[in-house]
Design a protein around this motif. Structure first.
Motif, mmCIF file in Angstrom:
data_model
loop_
_atom_site.group_PDB
_atom_site.id
_atom_site.type_symbol
_atom_site.label_atom_id
_atom_site.label_comp_id
_atom_site.label_asym_id
_atom_site.label_seq_id
_atom_site.Cartn_x
_atom_site.Cartn_y
_atom_site.Cartn_z
ATOM 1 N N ILE A 346 45.305 -47.727 -6.301
ATOM 2 C CA ILE A 346 46.396 -47.458 -6.483
ATOM 3 C C ILE A 346 46.888 -47.387 -7.847
ATOM 4 N N ALA A 347 47.713 -46.854 -8.225
ATOM 5 C CA ALA A 347 48.459 -46.587 -9.661
ATOM 6 C C ALA A 347 49.982 -46.339 -9.510
ATOM 7 N N VAL A 348 50.923 -47.408 -9.782
ATOM 8 C CA VAL A 348 52.216 -47.058 -9.800
ATOM 9 C C VAL A 348 52.702 -47.518 -11.076
ATOM 10 N N GLU A 349 54.347 -46.662 -11.407
ATOM 11 C CA GLU A 349 54.580 -47.038 -12.637
ATOM 12 C C GLU A 349 55.781 -48.114 -12.492
ATOM 13 N N ASN A 350 56.338 -48.284 -11.260
ATOM 14 C CA ASN A 350 57.400 -49.240 -11.002
ATOM 15 C C ASN A 350 57.253 -49.678 -9.459
ATOM 16 N N ASP A 361 44.375 -49.990 -9.616
ATOM 17 C CA ASP A 361 44.254 -51.122 -9.146
ATOM 18 C C ASP A 361 43.343 -50.967 -7.956
ATOM 19 N N MET A 362 42.222 -51.595 -7.845
ATOM 20 C CA MET A 362 41.384 -51.485 -6.643
ATOM 21 C C MET A 362 41.453 -52.948 -6.091
ATOM 22 N N ASP A 363 42.063 -53.688 -6.203
ATOM 23 C CA ASP A 363 42.233 -54.933 -5.220
ATOM 24 C C ASP A 363 43.271 -54.671 -4.093
ATOM 25 N N MET A 364 42.786 -54.443 -3.103
ATOM 26 C CA MET A 364 43.902 -53.828 -2.044
ATOM 27 C C MET A 364 44.541 -55.016 -1.163
ATOM 28 N N GLN A 365 43.731 -56.275 -1.262
ATOM 29 C CA GLN A 365 44.309 -57.183 -0.229
ATOM 30 C C GLN A 365 45.994 -57.515 -0.697
ATOM 31 N N LYS A 366 46.490 -57.457 -2.014
ATOM 32 C CA LYS A 366 47.538 -57.850 -1.975
ATOM 33 C C LYS A 366 48.639 -56.710 -1.115
#
Length: 459
Positions: A346-350, A361-366
């Motif tokens: 995932i990649a988000v601006e805000n 961001d490849m840490d999915m748990q959060k």
């Protein structure tokens, strides 16, 4: 079921000299089939069937995929497994044995010939029919199921021609019976989470999606007399296009509210050369083996582009031939960021967790902790225990039965099945016309404009 109409496939494979004429005929047929058609019933968008205390189930096809459904249904409450049908005695016996070992009553068996399923459909103590047969049987069996007064749940794809799609839609509207194509991938944990994130606006306004079925299946060519490869192999000699579009396309369509505020407008398609299957056959089979006598015409990699009425774009790919890792892409891009699968990132601006959108961001748990779909939160653990592609199969079947027992509309309807499946034939039409764009039929007959988006169950 197995090995049905195999001779027809072989005859079709040997008719290459008629290719140009056939292509022109097909294009003419396509032109007439996308024209608006008079409605023969009323729309089944949001169709709610009368509540069922117990859902009585019949199965047509209990081989590879069908047996998996039998296994899953044995774990569901509020169902009775009344009857099974298949032409192959060995898989019939296996299904019956499994049901009995689960301490359920022995189902009635129908077998013997290709039309034995009609005896199952003639019963009045079956509510729904699970259809897991070779592709060419899906639409005819779904139509006959609805005509018999039962709800049809059919494996992917729902139909193989534009006209078949219309026939299934027309039958659903006329009989007011559900016909759901069982796209299990819509019920995967990641797909459900992304749908929840989309509905909460995490990615902003949606712009683009990517969907795929990239799954190396050359080994199925060694299934000669039984199992999937005994009939699926021949489709690579019969059609050049995206043979299997729905696994990746289903979730992206739900993210984008296809048929519920937007719809597919047109498609253009290209295929690579068809090389891999012939090379594999040469390597793995004797020179005089039937697999080496076939002419494989389906391009190893097909890429199709879809434009929606609202201007969004979707890339859909198919590849079951080249040596590469499995992927469905599952990418959705919006004005605020992107999710992509395989691997999940995932990649988000805000609104993210402080990581720059210039990095994945490849840490999915959060993300799971914050956006896990309520449906997965409710039965995800049970689904993981019972299996079925990581649990998605169980969630799908559980949800189907829940809706039928509680008087709720299903998450997928006949218009979804038609719209996602028709990519198969439209991709072929585009390829036959130098990749020029082809128009999607509006199977909803305009009702997509006012249909409500799919909600978040339990939100």
């Amino acid at each position: 079921m197995h090995n049905i109409h195999r001779r027809n496939f072989l005859k079709a494979a040997g008719a290459a000299t008629a290719g140009l004429v056939t292509a022109n005929i097909a294009l003419n047929a396509y032109a007439s089939s996308v024209a608006p058609k008079p409605q023969v019933g009323k729309s089944v968008i949001g169709l709610i069937a009368p509540k069922m205390d117990v859902v009585r189930v019949g199965f047509i096809g209990v081989g590879e995929r069908g047996f998996s459904h039998v296994e899953q249904f044995c774990h569901l409450q509020g169902v009775e497994l009344k009857a099974i049908c298949d032409t192959h005695q060995a898989v019939v016996d296996r299904a019956v044995d499994h049901i009995v070992k689960q301490n359920r009553p022995k189902p009635t068996v129908y077998t013997g010939n290709d039309l034995s399923y009609r005896d199952l459909l003639s019963r009045d103590d079956i509510d729904i029919v699970i259809i897991s047969t070779p592709w060419e049987w899906h639409a005819p069996m779904a139509i006959e199921t609805m005509e018999s007064g039962k709800h049809a749940f059919v494996e992917v794809p729902m139909a193989l021609t534009v006209e078949e799609c219309w026939q299934v839609v027309d039958t659903a509207e006329r009989t007011q019976k559900n016909c759901m194509m069982m796209e299990n991938v819509n019920y995967g944990r990641e797909e459900l989470m992304v749908l929840n994130m989309v509905r909460q606006g995490v990615f902003g306004e949606l712009l683009h999606g990517e969907a795929a079925y990239i799954h190396e299946l050359r080994w199925q060519m060694k299934e000669i007399d039984h199992k999937t490869g005994s009939w699926r192999t021949y489709w690579h000699t019969k059609r050049n296009g995206n043979l299997y579009p729905t696994h990746g396309l289903g979730p992206v369509s739900q993210y984008m509210n296809i048929n519920r505020g937007d719809r597919f407008d047109y498609l253009t398609s290209m295929s690579s050369p068809a090389l891999g299957r012939a090379l594999y056959a040469k390597r793995e089979f004797p020179a005089d083996h039937e697999r080496n006598q076939l002419k494989y015409i389906n391009g190893d990699i097909n890429t199709s582009l879809i434009k929606t009425v609202k201007g969004r774009t979707i890339m859909v790919q198919h590849d079951t031939t080249t040596p590469r890792p499995y992927s469905r892409h599952n990418l959705i891009q919006g004005t605020n960021g992107v999710f992509a699968g395989f691997p999940n990132r995932i990649a988000v601006e805000n609104g993210g967790f402080g990581q720059s959108y210039h990095e994945w961001d490849m840490d999915m748990q959060k993300w799971y902790d914050k956006y896990d779909h309520p449906l997965w939160q409710r039965i995800g653990k049970e689904a993981e225990i019972n299996g079925g592609h990581g649990g998605m199969d169980f969630v799908m079947l559980w949800r189907m039965i829940y809706c039928l027992r509680n008087g709720e509309a299903l998450d997928q309807d006949v218009y979804d099945g038609a719209s996602w499946s028709v990519v198969n034939i439209l991709s072929e039409h585009s390829l036959n016309d130098r990749s020029n764009s082809v128009t999607f039929p509006d199977f909803t007959r305009g009702a997509w404009q006012t249909a409500k988006p799919l909600g978040i169950v339990g939100a």
